[in-house]
Motif scaffolding. Structure first.
Motif, PDB file in Angstrom:
ATOM      1  N   ARG A   1       0.845  -1.191   0.000  1.00 52.30           N
ATOM      2  CA  ARG A   1       0.000   0.000   0.000  1.00 52.30           C
ATOM      3  C   ARG A   1       0.885   1.248   0.000  1.00 52.30           C
TER       4      ARG A   1
ATOM      5  N   ASP B   1      -8.520   4.744  -0.476  1.00 47.93           N
ATOM      6  CA  ASP B   1      -7.618   3.610  -0.256  1.00 47.93           C
ATOM      7  C   ASP B   1      -7.755   2.538  -1.321  1.00 47.93           C
ATOM      8  N   TYR B   2      -8.810   2.570  -2.105  1.00 53.07           N
ATOM      9  CA  TYR B   2      -9.178   1.430  -2.934  1.00 53.07           C
ATOM     10  C   TYR B   2      -8.857   1.612  -4.417  1.00 53.07           C
TER      11      TYR B   2
ATOM     12  N   LYS C   1     -16.087   0.932   1.507  1.00 52.49           N
ATOM     13  CA  LYS C   1     -16.269  -0.412   0.974  1.00 52.49           C
ATOM     14  C   LYS C   1     -17.203  -1.156   1.923  1.00 52.49           C
TER      15      LYS C   1
ATOM     16  N   PHE D   1     -19.082  -0.587  -3.361  1.00 50.36           N
ATOM     17  CA  PHE D   1     -18.625   0.653  -2.748  1.00 50.36           C
ATOM     18  C   PHE D   1     -19.800   1.619  -2.657  1.00 50.36           C
TER      19      PHE D   1
ATOM     20  N   GLN E   1      -4.549   0.875  -7.576  1.00 46.02           N
ATOM     21  CA  GLN E   1      -4.812  -0.560  -7.707  1.00 46.02           C
ATOM     22  C   GLN E   1      -5.188  -0.864  -9.144  1.00 46.02           C
TER      23      GLN E   1
END
Length: 428
Positions: free
Chosen positions: A87, A132-133, A197, A203, A427
Motif C-alpha cells: 500500500r 484507499d481502494y 467499501k 462501494f 490498484q
C-alpha cells in the motif's frame, strides 16, 4: 561453441594491431551483447513467471513486468486479481490547464520521488477526492458523480450531485449564472466525498455537504441519495467519516463521535446514528474559529484523530496586511488515539506514516516510508478564493521530532481552483 568463441576473440586481437582501440571496444561489446540477446526470456515456463510476478512489491514493477512480452503479460493477467502491492499512496497533482490539449495529469510517488504522466480528460475541471481502494471520487462540471480508477480507466457511476439538493432549501435561481451555480456546488456546497467499501465488491460514496454539514450516501445504480440523520446543533459541524470493523464513524469539530452499522449504508432508509459518548475533549481555538481541521484515520486496529493547526499569514503586525500569494498555511499537527476502554482521546507520538488532506486520509506502514511523519495537501476552500495564485500551496510533510514542515514535492504545478493535489492508493 568454445572453439568458435576463441576464434572470434583471436581474430579480434589480430585486428587490434591495425585499428584504433575504440574499434576494439565496439567489437567486443557487440560479441557480448549478441550472446546476451540470444537468450529468449519469453520462453520461460508460465508457472515460473507467475512465481516471479507474485513476488513483485510495487505497482510500477508489476506494470513493467506486464509489458516485457506476450508471455509475461499473460502471466501478470492471470494473477492480477490475486496480486497485492504494498500500500503506497500516490499524489494526483493539480490539473494543468495551460497548453495541455491531451489533459495530461502528473502523478507523484513520494516513496521514490518520481513523477508519471497519465491522460485523464475525465478529470478536466472536476473536483476530486482520493481513496484507499484505487478510486478517485469525482464531481465534474456537469455535476456527474462517479468513481474513476486512473490506472485502468474503470468507472462506477452514481446519482448526480444536483440530486443531493432534492428537498433542500437551495435555489439555483439565486445565482447570477449557471457557471456560478456550478462553482458554488464544487467549492462550497460539497465538503467531502468519502469512498466506503461496504462489501467485497460494493462501494458507496458518502457525501458531507451543506452549511451545517449534512450527510448522504449512494450506491452504484441508485437514482437518488439517501440522507443520514446527523447532529445539527448550532456551532457543531462534521469533519470526517471512516469505516472500521463493521461500523461507520463520523467525527465532529468538538472531537465527539457518532456511529452506524455499516449495513445501514446498504439500504435506502433514513438512518439515525448511535452516540459514542466520550470524555470531554479540550477544544482548541483553531477549531472554534474554523482555521483548524480534524481528520479521522484507521490505523491497523486503532482509530486515530489528527489535528491540523492552520493560521492566516500577514506581512506585518497589521492583521489585515495579508500576503496574498499565501494567505494561510499549516504550522503543526497533533495525533490522538481512541482509548476504547476508557472512551477518551489520548495523545500519541508513535504512529505509522499518515497522509491527510481535503480529499482523503490514510495510514501506511511500509519499508519505503519513514514512520511518524504526516504528509498533507491543501484542504482550504474558503480562504483560497483570496489567494492570488489559486489554492493548493499549503502542502508538505510534518516531522514531529523537530516540529518542522518541509516540502516533499518541488514542482510548481500544485495550484488549482477545484482539482487540487489528491492522495490515492493505486490498484489494478
Amino acid at each position: 561453441m568454445f572453439v568458435k568463441l576463441s576464434c572470434m576473440f583471436i581474430i579480434t586481437i589480430v585486428i587490434v594491431i591495425a585499428i584504433d582501440m575504440t574499434v576494439i571496444i565496439f567489437q567486443i561489446g557487440q560479441l557480448v551483447s549478441c550472446k546476451i540477446m540470444a537468450a529468449d526470456w519469453s520462453t520461460l515456463p508460465l508457472d515460473l513467471l507467475i512465481d516471479i510476478a507474485m513476488k513483485l512489491e510495487t505497482l510500477e514493477d508489476f506494470i513493467y513486468f506486464s509489458v516485457v512480452c506476450r508471455s509475461w503479460n499473460r502471466a501478470s493477467s492471470l494473477i492480477k486479481d490475486q496480486w497485492k502491492p504494498i500500500r503506497m499512496p500516490w499524489l494526483l497533482l493539480a490539473e494543468n490547464t495551460n497548453n495541455n490539449p491531451d489533459c495530461v495529469r502528473k502523478i507523484f510517488n513520494p516513496s521514490n520521488n518520481k513523477c508519471y504522466k497519465l491522460n485523464l480528460p475525465e478529470t478536466l475541471g472536476a473536483r476530486c477526492w482520493g481513496s484507499d481502494y484505487g478510486w478517485l471520487a469525482m464531481v465534474d462540471r456537469k455535476l456527474n458523480v462517479r468513481l474513476l480508477n486512473p490506472i485502468t480507466k474503470a468507472e462506477i457511476h452514481f446519482p448526480s450531485a444536483e440530486a443531493i439538493l432534492d428537498g433542500r432549501p437551495y435555489d439555483k435561481n439565486h445565482h447570477e449564472s449557471e457557471e456560478n451555480y456550478i462553482n458554488w456546488i464544487l467549492r462550497a456546497f460539497l465538503k467531502r466525498l468519502i469512498v466506503l467499501k461496504v462489501s467485497e465488491n460494493e462501494f458507496v460514496i458518502v457525501v458531507i455537504y451543506g452549511h451545517f454539514d449534512h450527510l448522504a450516501f449512494a450506491k452504484h445504480g441508485d437514482k437518488s441519495w439517501t440522507s443520514v440523520f446527523v447532529n445539527q446543533d448550532f456551532g457543531s459541524w462534521m469533519f470526517d467519516v471512516v469505516a472500521m470493523d463493521g461500523y461507520v464513524f463520523a467525527l465532529y469539530n468538538d472531537a465527539s463521535l457518532v456511529y452506524w452499522n455499516i449495513e445501514d449504508f446498504q439500504g435506502h432508509e433514513f438512518v439515525k446514528p448511535m452516540d459514542y459518548s466520550l470524555s470531554k475533549f479540550e477544544m482548541f481555538e483553531e477549531f472554534k474559529s474554523g482555521m483548524g481541521t480534524l481528520y479521522l484515520v484507521q490505523s491497523g486496529c486503532d482509530l486515530l484523530m489528527v489535528l491540523r493547526f492552520k493560521g492566516e499569514v500577514t506581512n506585518s503586525d497589521d492583521e489585515t496586511d495579508y500576503n496574498y500569494d499565501i494567505v494561510y498555511e499549516t504550522f503543526s499537527f497533533s495525533v490522538y488515539r481512541l482509548d476504547l476502554k476508557n472512551r477518551r482521546w489520548e495523545e500519541i507520538e508513535d504512529y505509522a506514516t499518515l497522509f491527510v488532506g481535503g480529499n482523503t486520509t490514510m495510514s501506511v506502514s511500509a519499508k519505503f516510508l519513514e514512520p511518524n511523519l504526516i504528509y498533507f495537501t491543501d484542504d482550504e476552500y474558503v480562504l483560497s478564493e483570496f489567494v492570488r495564485g489559486l489554492g493548493g500551496h499549503d502542502m508538505g510533510v510534518y516531522d514531529p521530532k523537530c516540529d518542522e514542515i518541509r516540502q516533499f514535492y518541488e514542482g510548481d504545478d500544485i495550484r488549482a481552483v477545484y482539482c487540487r493535489s489528491t492522495w490515492f492508493i493505486p490498484q489494478l
